[in-house]
Design a protein around this motif. Structure first.
Motif, PDB file in Angstrom:
ATOM      1  N   TYR A   4     -49.106  87.600 -33.479  1.00  0.00           N
ATOM      2  CA  TYR A   4     -49.466  88.180 -34.765  1.00  0.00           C
ATOM      3  C   TYR A   4     -49.521  89.705 -34.660  1.00  0.00           C
ATOM      4  N   ASP A   5     -49.330  90.361 -35.788  1.00  0.00           N
ATOM      5  CA  ASP A   5     -49.280  91.825 -35.845  1.00  0.00           C
ATOM      6  C   ASP A   5     -50.547  92.325 -36.537  1.00  0.00           C
ATOM      7  N   GLU A   6     -51.472  92.866 -35.763  1.00  0.00           N
ATOM      8  CA  GLU A   6     -52.729  93.344 -36.329  1.00  0.00           C
ATOM      9  C   GLU A   6     -52.521  94.523 -37.264  1.00  0.00           C
ATOM     10  N   ASP A   7     -51.468  95.320 -37.021  1.00  0.00           N
ATOM     11  CA  ASP A   7     -51.195  96.462 -37.899  1.00  0.00           C
ATOM     12  C   ASP A   7     -50.819  96.014 -39.306  1.00  0.00           C
ATOM     13  N   ALA A   8     -50.343  94.778 -39.418  1.00  0.00           N
ATOM     14  CA  ALA A   8     -49.985  94.230 -40.728  1.00  0.00           C
ATOM     15  C   ALA A   8     -51.137  93.454 -41.351  1.00  0.00           C
ATOM     16  N   GLY A   9     -52.291  93.486 -40.684  1.00  0.00           N
ATOM     17  CA  GLY A   9     -53.459  92.790 -41.203  1.00  0.00           C
ATOM     18  C   GLY A   9     -53.553  91.342 -40.782  1.00  0.00           C
ATOM     19  N   ASN A  10     -52.733  90.932 -39.827  1.00  0.00           N
ATOM     20  CA  ASN A  10     -52.757  89.546 -39.359  1.00  0.00           C
ATOM     21  C   ASN A  10     -53.717  89.390 -38.186  1.00  0.00           C
ATOM     22  N   THR A  11     -54.567  88.394 -38.251  1.00  0.00           N
ATOM     23  CA  THR A  11     -55.489  88.084 -37.161  1.00  0.00           C
ATOM     24  C   THR A  11     -55.513  86.574 -36.955  1.00  0.00           C
ATOM     25  N   VAL A  12     -56.081  86.151 -35.841  1.00  0.00           N
ATOM     26  CA  VAL A  12     -56.219  84.721 -35.579  1.00  0.00           C
ATOM     27  C   VAL A  12     -57.446  84.218 -36.329  1.00  0.00           C
ATOM     28  N   SER A  13     -57.214  83.339 -37.299  1.00  0.00           N
ATOM     29  CA  SER A  13     -58.321  82.813 -38.096  1.00  0.00           C
ATOM     30  C   SER A  13     -59.011  81.675 -37.351  1.00  0.00           C
ATOM     31  N   PRO A  14     -60.256  81.394 -37.702  1.00  0.00           N
ATOM     32  CA  PRO A  14     -60.950  80.253 -37.067  1.00  0.00           C
ATOM     33  C   PRO A  14     -60.198  78.936 -37.255  1.00  0.00           C
TER      34      PRO A  14
END
Length: 335
Positions: A4-14
């Motif tokens: 995932y790309d954190e710069d694009a606002g993507n994170t690992v969801s629960p």
């Protein structure tokens, strides 16, 4: 996507962590459960070693000999599809030419890709149609009247659809097809570029093919009392190949994308990736029994097990293409 790309606002969801862990655990548990069912379910066939092969003195009927052209044409289409694939792969390296030749005017990338995707469906379908027509008299035990002529008719119709739809697609992409004839051109949907007219004709052709298959197997089908016997399974799988394609008639180039995508994936996921596979395994079961390698009872038991897995997972799995519908996360996890 991963990673995932954190710069694009993507994170690992629960939910992503939860369902990933559950899927791995269920996979291991499922493999164990299936192994127990397989080894305790008596799926192994009765010993057939030493039996005479019933096909040792097999002689092809007229209609069976005529199916050869189905496979020959499939080979030609596969070759053309491969060449188009090579052309597109080269385009990623040399974007403005093909070994110095500018082919973009007569063969732009999007046209090559559309033809590439259409050809794969056509040559695969040709192989399945040819195999169904070849096996049918083998099951029925005799050649139906006029079956050879009807095999030729279906072949001509398929060739007409393939050639006509690709000409329409070329004319559409190059901007040479009048709007009044748009139903003969490309609808623009990936994997289903062929226009609505060609889809209607293909649906009718598939139902005609299924009718020819039933004509071939009818003598044996009428005698088989078990509605889920081997011959019935062969008939059901052939009919399914014809009927499920009917979903392609529920949308056209003007249909809203949300509706069109729903039915489009019915065709791609449940027709190509569903009924084709079921038909393939049933044909293999029929051929193994015909060669004396398997017993009918054990073959039917194994086929029912495989069909349950194919459709049980495939129908649910179609949902992973509908991620844009806003469904709860567990729906996507199941799919």
């Amino acid at each position: 996507n991963w990673p995932y790309d954190e710069d694009a606002g993507n994170t690992v969801s629960p939910n992503a962590v939860l369902f990933s862990a559950l899927s791995v655990g269920l996979l291991i548990l499922g493999i164990g459960g299936l192994s127990i069912l397989y080894f305790r379910g008596n799926f192994y066939p009765v010993e057939t070693q030493g039996k005479k092969n019933p096909l040792d003195h097999f002689t092809a009927t007229l209609s069976q000999k005529k199916t050869l052209k189905y496979f020959a044409l499939a080979g030609i289409l596969f070759l053309v599809q491969s060449l188009l694939g090579g052309y597109m792969a080269h385009s990623y390296v040399e974007t403005n030419a093909f070994y110095g030749l500018d082919l973009s005017i007569i063969l732009p990338f999007n046209l090559a890709r559309g033809l590439h995707l259409q050809l794969v469906i056509f040559w695969i379908a040709l192989c399945f149609l040819g195999m169904g027509l070849f096996v049918a008299p083998l099951i029925g035990g005799k050649e139906p009247r006029f079956q050879g002529i009807l095999v030729d008719v279906v072949f001509v119709v398929v060739v007409f659809i393939a050639v006509g739809s690709m000409i329409g697609e070329v004319a559409t992409v190059l901007g040479r097809l009048p709007e009044s004839l748009s139903f003969l051109g490309s609808d623009g949907w990936e994997y289903l570029e062929l226009g609505y007219f060609w889809r209607v004709l293909l649906f009718a052709g598939l139902l005609t093919w299924a009718t020819l298959v039933f004509r071939g197997i009818w003598p044996r089908l009428a005698r088989e009392k078990d509605k889920f016997g081997l011959v019935h399974l062969f008939g059901y799988s052939a009919l399914g190949m014809g009927l499920v394609y009917g979903a392609s008639l529920l949308f056209d180039a003007t249909t809203h994308v949300t509706i069109a995508e729903y039915w489009r994936w019915w065709v791609i996921h449940l027709w190509v990736e569903g009924t084709f596979e079921v038909f393939a395994i049933v044909v293999m079961g029929v051929l193994f029994v015909a060669m004396g390698l398997l017993e009918i009872q054990s073959t039917v038991r194994a086929l029912m097990f495989q069909i349950t897995i194919l459709f049980g997972s495939g129908i649910i799995g179609t949902g992973h293409h509908w991620y844009f519908t806003g469904s709860p996360s567990f729906i996507i996890a199941l799919a």
